[in-house]
Design a protein around this motif. Sequence first.
Motif: not given
Length: 217
Positions: A77-81, A86-89, A205-206, A208-217
């Motif tokens: 779970l820590l690795y996933a976090l 790190v990679l999402s943005p 989920a992380l 997708n969250l990065g994608g939504m925030l940076l895409s203006g979702g």
Amino acid sequence: MLWTVLRSAALTLLLYLAVYLPAFAVVFGLHLSMTVMVPTLMAISLVMTCVLMAIAIHRGWLSAEAFGWQWPAWRYLLYALLWGVVLSPLIVLIEIHLADTGMLGGLNLAPWQLYLCFLVGAPIQEEAVFRGLLQSALARSLASGAISAALAGVASSLAIGVLFGAVHLRVAPVVVAAGAMVLGVLTGELKRRSGSLLPGMLCHALFNLGGMLLSGG
């Protein structure tokens, strides 16, 4: 070995069609709006996945644990976090720079619908379908032939990751689909190493969250 690979590929394709054909038949048959179509697709495909898993478990082909329905060691779970943060943005910024779009691709949903679908629905549904059902079934099928269990696990993780990226080509530019492939391989390895779907769901989920925030979702 060739026969094992071909048989396993055919099984994967049949399972994929069994999951998604009923979902698309419903949404197109009922002419649903985009607002209703996305959650309906997710819900029906998830139900079909659970039905197929239940059949496999009942017949003794695979266990619930083999499909990934178990709690992982905390370190995964820590690795996933860490990977998600790190990679999402990085991946999303590359997608926006090269394709002038992010993961949302102009999808016209209300903010609450976007967050519900892509922070909750998609990580659960897509990880259950691709890493839970398809990856587990492919690994089991490959290992039943002249391929070691270790090699079958790695091969299935990579193959389903590529498939995950490929299916995104119908709704996203090539660079966005490539980002989905990276996510698919990463969550596939999290599932293979941890034996659980939960780390992949968290990482997904992380992303997708990065994608939504940076895409203006």
